[in-house]
Design an enzyme around this catalytic site. Structure first.
Site, PDB file in Angstrom:
ATOM      1  NE  ARG A  26      13.206  70.217 -36.884  1.00  0.00           N
ATOM      2  CZ  ARG A  26      13.503  69.073 -36.237  1.00  0.00           C
ATOM      3  NH1 ARG A  26      14.211  68.852 -35.132  1.00  0.00           N
ATOM      4  NH2 ARG A  26      13.026  68.021 -37.222  1.00  0.00           N
ATOM      5  NE  ARG A  30      11.454  69.347 -29.278  1.00  0.00           N
ATOM      6  CZ  ARG A  30      12.079  68.023 -29.315  1.00  0.00           C
ATOM      7  NH1 ARG A  30      11.897  67.447 -28.573  1.00  0.00           N
ATOM      8  NH2 ARG A  30      12.748  67.891 -30.380  1.00  0.00           N
ATOM      9  NE  ARG A  39       2.905  70.477 -30.075  1.00  0.00           N
ATOM     10  CZ  ARG A  39       3.728  69.704 -30.020  1.00  0.00           C
ATOM     11  NH1 ARG A  39       5.160  69.950 -30.798  1.00  0.00           N
ATOM     12  NH2 ARG A  39       3.578  68.400 -29.514  1.00  0.00           N
ATOM     13  CG  ASP A  75       7.567  66.738 -39.255  1.00  0.00           C
ATOM     14  OD1 ASP A  75       8.509  67.317 -38.693  1.00  0.00           O
ATOM     15  OD2 ASP A  75       7.672  65.550 -40.062  1.00  0.00           O
ATOM     16  CE1 TYR A 154      12.895  59.936 -39.308  1.00  0.00           C
ATOM     17  CE2 TYR A 154      13.108  61.216 -41.093  1.00  0.00           C
ATOM     18  CZ  TYR A 154      13.376  60.830 -39.812  1.00  0.00           C
ATOM     19  OH  TYR A 154      14.257  61.837 -39.313  1.00  0.00           O
TER      20      TYR A 154
HETATM   21  O1  CP3 Z   1      11.562  75.881 -37.531  1.00  0.00           O
HETATM   22  C1  CP3 Z   1      11.565  74.945 -38.380  1.00  0.00           C
HETATM   23  O2  CP3 Z   1      12.786  74.609 -38.962  1.00  0.00           O
HETATM   24  C2  CP3 Z   1      10.394  74.559 -39.236  1.00  0.00           C
HETATM   25  C3  CP3 Z   1       9.755  73.356 -38.770  1.00  0.00           C
HETATM   26  C4  CP3 Z   1      10.313  72.151 -39.030  1.00  0.00           C
HETATM   27  C5  CP3 Z   1       9.917  70.854 -38.163  1.00  0.00           C
HETATM   28  N1  CP3 Z   1      10.221  69.906 -38.757  1.00  0.00           N
HETATM   29  C6  CP3 Z   1       9.141  71.251 -37.077  1.00  0.00           C
HETATM   30  C7  CP3 Z   1       9.088  69.863 -35.847  1.00  0.00           C
HETATM   31  C8  CP3 Z   1      11.017  71.479 -40.070  1.00  0.00           C
HETATM   32  C9  CP3 Z   1      11.487  72.186 -41.168  1.00  0.00           C
HETATM   33  C10 CP3 Z   1      10.880  70.139 -39.951  1.00  0.00           C
HETATM   34  C11 CP3 Z   1      11.552  69.083 -40.867  1.00  0.00           C
HETATM   35  C12 CP3 Z   1      11.946  68.001 -40.746  1.00  0.00           C
HETATM   36  N2  CP3 Z   1      11.279  66.989 -39.731  1.00  0.00           N
HETATM   37  C13 CP3 Z   1      13.200  67.161 -40.877  1.00  0.00           C
HETATM   38  C14 CP3 Z   1      14.287  67.788 -41.937  1.00  0.00           C
HETATM   39  C15 CP3 Z   1      15.069  68.650 -41.053  1.00  0.00           C
HETATM   40  C16 CP3 Z   1      16.144  68.275 -40.146  1.00  0.00           C
HETATM   41  O3  CP3 Z   1      15.996  68.626 -38.970  1.00  0.00           O
HETATM   42  O4  CP3 Z   1      16.870  67.338 -40.555  1.00  0.00           O
HETATM   43  C17 CP3 Z   1      13.150  65.930 -40.381  1.00  0.00           C
HETATM   44  C18 CP3 Z   1      14.210  65.049 -40.641  1.00  0.00           C
HETATM   45  C19 CP3 Z   1      11.751  65.773 -39.796  1.00  0.00           C
HETATM   46  C20 CP3 Z   1      11.266  64.618 -38.856  1.00  0.00           C
HETATM   47  C21 CP3 Z   1      11.234  64.825 -37.586  1.00  0.00           C
HETATM   48  N3  CP3 Z   1      10.151  65.589 -37.026  1.00  0.00           N
HETATM   49  C22 CP3 Z   1      12.123  64.563 -36.431  1.00  0.00           C
HETATM   50  C23 CP3 Z   1      13.215  63.750 -36.577  1.00  0.00           C
HETATM   51  C24 CP3 Z   1      11.605  65.426 -35.387  1.00  0.00           C
HETATM   52  C25 CP3 Z   1      11.994  65.249 -33.698  1.00  0.00           C
HETATM   53  C26 CP3 Z   1      11.497  64.418 -32.978  1.00  0.00           C
HETATM   54  C27 CP3 Z   1      12.084  64.801 -31.629  1.00  0.00           C
HETATM   55  O5  CP3 Z   1      11.006  64.897 -30.765  1.00  0.00           O
HETATM   56  O6  CP3 Z   1      13.139  64.914 -31.300  1.00  0.00           O
HETATM   57  C28 CP3 Z   1      10.353  65.834 -35.603  1.00  0.00           C
HETATM   58  C29 CP3 Z   1       9.452  66.473 -34.783  1.00  0.00           C
HETATM   59  C30 CP3 Z   1       9.277  67.891 -34.898  1.00  0.00           C
HETATM   60  N4  CP3 Z   1       9.443  68.660 -36.170  1.00  0.00           N
HETATM   61  C31 CP3 Z   1       9.530  68.961 -34.000  1.00  0.00           C
HETATM   62  C32 CP3 Z   1       9.384  70.425 -34.593  1.00  0.00           C
HETATM   63  C33 CP3 Z   1       9.403  71.649 -34.121  1.00  0.00           C
HETATM   64  C34 CP3 Z   1       9.401  68.956 -32.647  1.00  0.00           C
HETATM   65  C35 CP3 Z   1       8.134  68.634 -31.862  1.00  0.00           C
HETATM   66  C36 CP3 Z   1       8.203  68.591 -30.573  1.00  0.00           C
HETATM   67  O7  CP3 Z   1       7.827  69.978 -30.206  1.00  0.00           O
HETATM   68  O8  CP3 Z   1       7.675  67.856 -29.781  1.00  0.00           O
END
Ligand code: CP3
Length: 347
Positions: A26, A30, A39, A75, A154
């Site tokens: 990540r 954010r 974004r 994602d 999920y």
């Molecule tokens: O920088 C990186 O690591 C690459 C991008 C990445 C994202 N998601 C971007 C993202 C990666 C590798 C993921 C994988 C992902 N997505 C996982 C496995 C990794 C982990 O953290 O355990 C999981 C469980 C998800 C599912 C998911 N997507 C969640 C739980 C969330 C968070 C929701 C929130 O708003 O708190 C997301 C959204 C997400 N994926 C964001 C990002 C940058 C946030 C989106 C935003 O900017 O609003």
């Protein structure tokens, strides 16, 4: 130098380097003001499917922090969207599905979708990866996918859950439906990884973020074979990551097909290395909570992680899980400088 000769790839091949390569799960997202600005007005999954935007977001943390790898901005639910499954990411919550997959009939309906549909719809992914790789030069790009269990956690629930009860119940209540669903999810993630590798990703990581909720017996019977199927098609070095997986670590090598195993902050890396053995590289495991601590405390912790990582055949420095959104990004840059031997205060 090419991405193939990068510190990350060499560490995954088992080479012990003077300093571990460093990147952060990540790292795009954010914590970066430049990400939040880009974004505005675009939904998360739409941003992932806009090649120029996804490429730019992927590159932001590489420019800012000087990390040793980029991780593709996308994602774990993107391949499901590409397969035509209705899914959105709710800000502050996570993935939400219009129709949860709970019964044998639901499983039959979703698994009737040909996983080849993912590869066929993956042009925005391939285009974004090509743009990133063209800019990165010798810095490797890490492609990724969600492991079948974490995706199912999920999909079966319909959204985020704490203990993933419905997915774990399905394994025992209807093992045939579970294996059909997990096998399909493995094919979908495999296709997503394949698209990223074909377009130039140098390494892949499989995220099984919620595997820690499983018993070892359930992990072996219902999960590991499907994770192995998701990863084994990839023709580049492979990292396998989970959270709360101290009891699963040895099995997470997936019969040796994982070149690296990610460890969360709960297990010291020397203990993890003793369990994992001499044929795998460890990745981790700075405690994300300590990103909020005063620098001398964090510095001592990072140095301890590096010292313990020497017990493994090779080490990739990372956090034990993703960067929390409220992290001060200058702290991440300072960690990179410390690992690279450039920290002014370390002199
Ligand atoms: O920088 C990186 O690591 C690459 C991008 C990445 C994202 N998601 C971007 C993202 C990666 C590798 C993921 C994988 C992902 N997505 C996982 C496995 C990794 C982990 O953290 O355990 C999981 C469980 C998800 C599912 C998911 N997507 C969640 C739980 C969330 C968070 C929701 C929130 O708003 O708190 C997301 C959204 C997400 N994926 C964001 C990002 C940058 C946030 C989106 C935003 O900017 O609003």
């Amino acid at each position: 130098m090419t991405a193939d000769a990068s510190a990350l790839v060499r560490a995954l091949r088992g080479e012990r380097l003077d300093r571990p390569p460093v990147w952060f799960m990540r790292q795009a997202g954010r914590s970066l003001p430049e990400y939040r600005e880009l974004r505005v007005g675009t939904r998360m999954l739409d941003a992932c499917l806009d090649p120029a935007l996804a490429a730019e977001i992927t590159l932001q943390p590489v420019r800012r922090h000087g990390v040793d790898a980029a991780v593709f901005f996308s994602d774990i639910v993107i391949p499901l969207r590409l397969a035509g499954v209705e899914v959105e990411i709710e800000p502050g919550r996570g993935p939400v599905f219009a129709a949860p997959v709970r019964t044998a009939a639901d499983v039959a309906r979703i698994t009737a979708i040909d996983p080849d549909a993912v590869a066929a719809a993956a042009d925005p992914i391939r285009d974004a990866v090509r743009l990133v790789v063209g800019e990165l030069g010798a810095t490797p790009l890490i492609g990724f996918a969600g492991a079948p269990f974490t995706l199912a956690a999920y999909l079966v629930e319909g959204g985020p859950s704490k203990e993933h009860l419905r997915a774990r119940a399905m394994m025992h209540a209807d093992p045939a439906a579970w294996h059909a669903l997990a096998g399909w999810l493995a094919a979908v993630s495999r296709a997503f990884l394949g698209a990223q590798v074909a377009a130039g990703a140098a390494v892949v990581q499989l995220f099984d973020s919620w595997a820690g909720s499983l018993s070892l017996a359930d992990y072996r019977e219902f999960v590991a074979p499907h994770s192995r199927a998701a990863l084994e098609g990839a023709t580049v070095p492979r990292i396998h990551f989970g959270v709360g997986t101290a009891h699963l670590l040895a099995d997470m090598r997936l019969d040796g097909i994982a070149d690296g195993v990610g460890v969360d902050w709960r297990t010291p890396l020397d203990e993890a290395a003793a369990v994992l053995g001499p044929e795998v590289t460890v990745q981790g495991n700075v405690d994300p909570a300590l990103l909020q601590a005063p620098w001398p405390v964090l510095e001592r912790h990072v140095r301890d992680v590096i010292a313990r990582g020497r017990a493994a055949r090779a080490h990739i420095l990372n956090l034990g899980h993703g960067v929390p959104p409220e992290t001060d990004p200058t702290v991440l840059t300072r960690i990179v400088d410390l690992v690279h031997g450039r920290d002014a205060a370390a002199a």
